[in-house]
Design a protein around this motif. Sequence first.
Motif, PDB file in Angstrom:
ATOM      1  N   SER A 180       0.823  -1.207   0.000  1.00  0.00           N
ATOM      2  CA  SER A 180       0.000   0.000   0.000  1.00  0.00           C
ATOM      3  C   SER A 180       0.860   1.261   0.000  1.00  0.00           C
ATOM      4  O   SER A 180       0.478   2.278  -0.594  1.00  0.00           O
ATOM      5  N   LEU A 181       2.033   1.202   0.631  1.00  0.00           N
ATOM      6  CA  LEU A 181       2.917   2.367   0.629  1.00  0.00           C
ATOM      7  C   LEU A 181       3.468   2.640  -0.758  1.00  0.00           C
ATOM      8  O   LEU A 181       3.606   3.792  -1.179  1.00  0.00           O
ATOM      9  N   ASN A 182       3.795   1.575  -1.496  1.00  0.00           N
ATOM     10  CA  ASN A 182       4.348   1.749  -2.835  1.00  0.00           C
ATOM     11  C   ASN A 182       3.330   2.352  -3.801  1.00  0.00           C
ATOM     12  O   ASN A 182       3.696   2.943  -4.818  1.00  0.00           O
ATOM     13  N   LYS A 183       2.053   2.199  -3.472  1.00  0.00           N
ATOM     14  CA  LYS A 183       1.003   2.772  -4.316  1.00  0.00           C
ATOM     15  C   LYS A 183       0.663   4.217  -3.952  1.00  0.00           C
ATOM     16  O   LYS A 183      -0.108   4.866  -4.653  1.00  0.00           O
ATOM     17  N   ASN A 184       1.209   4.676  -2.831  1.00  0.00           N
ATOM     18  CA  ASN A 184       0.883   6.020  -2.330  1.00  0.00           C
ATOM     19  C   ASN A 184       2.109   6.934  -2.442  1.00  0.00           C
ATOM     20  O   ASN A 184       3.048   6.815  -1.667  1.00  0.00           O
ATOM     21  N   PRO A 185       2.108   7.862  -3.375  1.00  0.00           N
ATOM     22  CA  PRO A 185       3.280   8.735  -3.541  1.00  0.00           C
ATOM     23  C   PRO A 185       3.484   9.718  -2.386  1.00  0.00           C
ATOM     24  O   PRO A 185       4.554  10.308  -2.257  1.00  0.00           O
ATOM     25  N   ASN A 186       2.468   9.887  -1.549  1.00  0.00           N
ATOM     26  CA  ASN A 186       2.559  10.820  -0.423  1.00  0.00           C
ATOM     27  C   ASN A 186       2.956  10.118   0.890  1.00  0.00           C
ATOM     28  O   ASN A 186       3.013  10.782   1.924  1.00  0.00           O
ATOM     29  N   ALA A 187       3.238   8.820   0.832  1.00  0.00           N
ATOM     30  CA  ALA A 187       3.586   8.090   2.047  1.00  0.00           C
ATOM     31  C   ALA A 187       4.958   8.513   2.552  1.00  0.00           C
ATOM     32  O   ALA A 187       5.813   8.938   1.796  1.00  0.00           O
TER      33      ALA A 187
END
Length: 382
Positions: free
Chosen positions: A374-381
């Motif tokens: 899920s982090l890899n899919k979120n550029p704002n993580a």
Amino acid sequence: MSTIPLDYETLRLIWWLLLGVLLIGFAIMGGRDLGVGALLPFAARTDDERRVLLNVVGPTWEGNQVWLVLGGGAIFAAFPPLYAVSFSGFYLAMIVILLALILRPVGFKFRGKIADARWRAAWDWALFIGGAVPSLIFGVAVGNVILGAPFHFDDTMRAFYTGNFFLLLMPFALLCGLVSLGMLVTQGASVIVGRTEGLLAERARTIGIWAGLGTIVLFALGGVWVAFGIDGHVITSTVDPNAPINPLAKTVELVRGGWLSNYGAYPWMIAAPVIGLAGMALAVLGLNGRWKLVPLLATSAGIFGIISTAGLSLFPFLLPSSTVPQAGLTLWDASSSHMTLFIMLLVTAFFLPIIILYTGYVFRVMRGPVTTTSLNKNPNAY
């Protein structure tokens, strides 16, 4: 005064309760973030795992600080003498807390700026300090309140604090600090178990079980210590709950185990320590059973019970004096004016529900597991 629908005594009690609600609210909500920060270098072993933990609390930690700000504001506005004595007398301890808390936003923002293992490890330990140190010192502060702070008033009602930072580090106060650290680490572990998977959740589960068991033992030991090893402050003069503030207008005696006298006068208060112990025990069982939601709810109940135990034991004292017992501050002689408390109550009645609703909405939006995928899919993580 006749235009105010609530009498002075009632308003003072309401604000004593509200102060407890705000402090407990911070311990539960902010405790999530402090506990996860304290576990960061231990529960997470890889960079990906540590990023997962950062993103478990990262989106909500700033909002949780509102409870701390509200608690400090309530002390300032509702109980000015308490604010004056505690914030001036304990200022070195508060500076340590402030510096530790400052490491959290800096750590969140700077950790991912450079892809270097040493850089990120340094910020991981900074985030650990930002979680563990405040958790410990908040408990030490409560322990010193139970022991009494070394302050007095002169003839003009000026407060004088005669202690120092190292005087705060008494054995009983350190025990209370460990109780605080243990319950918030258990809270953090419960959050991690509820929102992560795999080895990361398993490590947090193990740490949380031991932290919960340690909290139970230390909290029980603290109760025995209060009963048999500490002199409680007991007001022996008549108190007028509607009188103007004057801390020196009462007489106070020191009685061994006196902090337990409220439980004899008000038997229902025993529910607080029972909830504290039962909540932490249920959290340990929930963690051991690999449940998701139960440990977090149980730990929150345990935090509520533990902090309520301290508040109810001290009632009506807010800050006893260890050097001049008569100068100890109570909600009857350390509050703002009748009108001030009433206006503040109106403002709080409007804004507090908004804060609670907004907080609930944010947690609803941010619910669900946090994983490396899920982090890899979120550029704002983080």
